[in-house]
Design an enzyme around this catalytic site. Structure first.
Site, PDB file in Angstrom:
ATOM      1  N   ASP A   1       0.801  -1.230   0.000  1.00 16.12           N
ATOM      2  CA  ASP A   1       0.000   0.000   0.000  1.00 16.12           C
ATOM      3  C   ASP A   1       0.832   1.277   0.000  1.00 16.12           C
ATOM      4  O   ASP A   1       0.281   2.375   0.005  1.00 16.12           O
ATOM      5  CB  ASP A   1      -0.991   0.000   1.175  1.00 16.12           C
ATOM      6  CG  ASP A   1      -0.312  -0.272   2.505  1.00 16.12           C
ATOM      7  OD1 ASP A   1       0.902  -0.582   2.513  1.00 16.12           O
ATOM      8  OD2 ASP A   1      -0.986  -0.176   3.542  1.00 16.12           O
TER       9      ASP A   1
ATOM     10  N   GLU B   1      12.381  -3.481  11.837  1.00 14.59           N
ATOM     11  CA  GLU B   1      13.475  -2.937  11.028  1.00 14.59           C
ATOM     12  C   GLU B   1      14.776  -2.934  11.823  1.00 14.59           C
ATOM     13  O   GLU B   1      15.838  -3.328  11.327  1.00 14.59           O
ATOM     14  CB  GLU B   1      13.170  -1.490  10.589  1.00 14.59           C
ATOM     15  CG  GLU B   1      11.900  -1.325   9.761  1.00 14.59           C
ATOM     16  CD  GLU B   1      10.650  -1.076  10.591  1.00 14.59           C
ATOM     17  OE1 GLU B   1      10.701  -1.281  11.834  1.00 14.59           O
ATOM     18  OE2 GLU B   1       9.621  -0.685  10.007  1.00 14.59           O
TER      19      GLU B   1
END
Lengths: 353, 353
Positions: A205, A290
């Site tokens: 997205d 991350e």
């Protein structure tokens, strides 16, 4: 773990008919009354080969662009494109001499999945030498996703990486099981090879400016760049000292206990560096995916490579598509003479998963 | 009203160097260490001409694809594309013998504008023979939008259509002043010509499957097709009788007093039909823009042309991008040694309007 060398079967198959490939000529005809060319789907050992023709292109055989029969056509009627067709085998790894960008896209079934994946797939059609690793959070492959991947005509593998029952809680977050599956596939298919490549996490997205992929292509270890539309700060970016050109820290709405305070869309990793980092992994820990991944790569801050003009341009945005409703079948069947209309087929097509 | 005939200046300029154009050869080199080719911006009467080269393509002059020097290159290193370059003059109308799709896109400055417009612009790069009419709800042209249009390399005009002070209320809605400005421009530049074309309202935050544009290209009067993600019904579609293949009504969450209960993204109009409908206009009336516009065209229900396999496929979605925050400068300047970092330039670039 299967070990492949570059070109062990893929390139040799392509080269089996070099003359045919070199002479293939594509003629782009706007608004042709003919139906669009259908992908040539021959097969190798039962695996279909898909030829990646540009859209709306009908094939015409000729050797030379300067054929008189063509140069006499008016400019508005045709653009003539001569090209070597590039071919790929769906769900098989791709090997070549250039840097391949491996995009890892986790996805799951929802009303906005097709528009989001359609936009991303169409964006990738503009990027040379990409390989799309699409991993569904599901136990069965979605037919709609498979059809989309075939239509998009870029090399891909379609995998399943369902979230394990032990990590269904809110603190585990989405997408980790998918990315771990992609890691497994990359190690199984590229471990022991010297394929040049870059790994990038491309959520379905986000919005990507195609220039981003030029920026990341020469990543030597780990490259980083700003991401727009991140929470209350409106962006997330490495901080670069403009005298040294080195990354010295991070400007991000959430620093927490993170060493690398970056968004998933804000960095790319060299394929061989990843493959050599045997312990590289991603944790089921919302907000720290991350950071832990980069720590597991054992990359140092001074090794980070700032991109996008020393991190002064935003070429990727953390956009979110507002959730939408599924088609409402109860309302649809109230239409007079429902069965004599397009509505049953439309409903079936839209609900295909 | 200015009246132009096809090719009155545009095509003749292109034809002034037919040999050069016919012989232009583009060589696509993946991951080349050379910088990407820069658009050739020469000018006609001070108006720059932009050559629409595909991305990452370096130009090499040669007449024939079968030159030995090239066919000896390995397949992975290059794809060779021979093409006639197509050229356009920014902000000038385009004339040719084929059907041009005129996309009318209203837009306004907001944090999600660049990602939305980037996705749409990149989608349009895959569509042959389009002309993008971008109309800002503003009194001054946005530099960011202008730069994006130049980068996208498709023929365009960049207009201003600010909402008048008399229609700032909620019942007037956004986008009408922009579309009215586009109508004015189309009439001024194509009235009295016989250019073949189709008009389509492409809002900047919808998601478009490129196959949609193939579907609408042969619109004779008004074509219609389903739109996904419309409110509580999850879609909006014409109802087609599958025996007659004719549109007989509409399935849409909001019928109200509408004769044509369709979404703005659910229909396309033949250019000449529009130009001949002198009274065609759009009202400042939320929810009734499409209906009144179609009524003003005086089109009959039996004239409507169902597309997308008799309205059984969704090729466009009414997606909405969640609003995002602007970069927060007050937080940014708190960064230690702010002025010695990338942050001032990044902020300036992101805030460019």
């Amino acid at each position: 773990m299967a070990v492949r060398t570059p070109g062990d079967y893929y390139v040799s198959d392509v080269y089996s008919e070099p003359v045919k490939l070199a002479n293939a000529k594509l003629q782009l005809v706007n608004s042709s009354p003919d139906p669009p060319a259908i992908a040539d789907e021959s097969s190798i050992d039962g695996v279909p080969i898909v030829s990646t023709n540009p859209p709306n292109i009908a094939i015409k055989t000729s050797n030379c662009v300067c054929d008189k029969s063509e140069s006499q056509q008016p400019l508005e009627r045709q653009r003539t494109i001569d090209t070597l067709q590039s071919t790929f085998v769906p769900n098989k790894p791709l090997f070549n001499d250039d840097v391949i960008i491996f995009l890892i896209t986790p996805t799951y079934t929802r009303p906005t999945q097709m528009p989001d994946m359609t936009r991303l797939g169409q964006t990738l059609r503009l990027v040379p030498n990409v390989f799309w690793i699409v991993v569904e959070d599901a136990h069965n492959q979605s037919k709609a996703v498979e059809n989309l991947l075939r239509r998009t005509m870029i090399p891909y593998v379609h995998l399943l990486g369902p979230r394990p029952p032990t990590h269904m809680d809110q603190r585990s977050g989405r997408g980790v099981s998918n990315r771990l599956k992609a890691f497994e596939w990359l190690r199984a298919n590229y471990g022991g090879t010297n394929q040049k490549g870059v790994i990038y996490f491309a959520d379905d997205d986000n919005a990507y400016d195609v220039r981003l992929f030029d920026e990341m292509r020469d990543t030597q270890i780990v490259s980083m760049f700003p991401v727009g539309l991140i929470s209350t700060l409106g962006l997330s970016t490495p901080i670069v000292n403009h005298k040294t050109g080195k990354i010295i820290g991070f400007h991000d709405p959430f620093i927490g206990r993170r060493k690398f305070a970056v968004d998933m869309a804000g960095f790319a990793v060299n394929l061989q560096f990843f493959l050599q980092s045997k312990k590289a992994t991603m944790p089921y820990k919302v907000g720290y995916e991350e950071d832990y991944f980069l720590k597991s790569l054992d990359v140092k801050i001074w090794q980070l490579e700032p991109k996008a003009k020393n991190c002064t341009e935003v070429l990727v945005w953390h956009t979110k598509t507002k959730p939408g409703d599924k088609p409402n079948h109860n309302m649809m069947i109230k239409v007079t003479n429902y069965n004599e209309t397009n509505l049953p087929s439309l409903y079936q097509n839209v609900m295909e998963t």
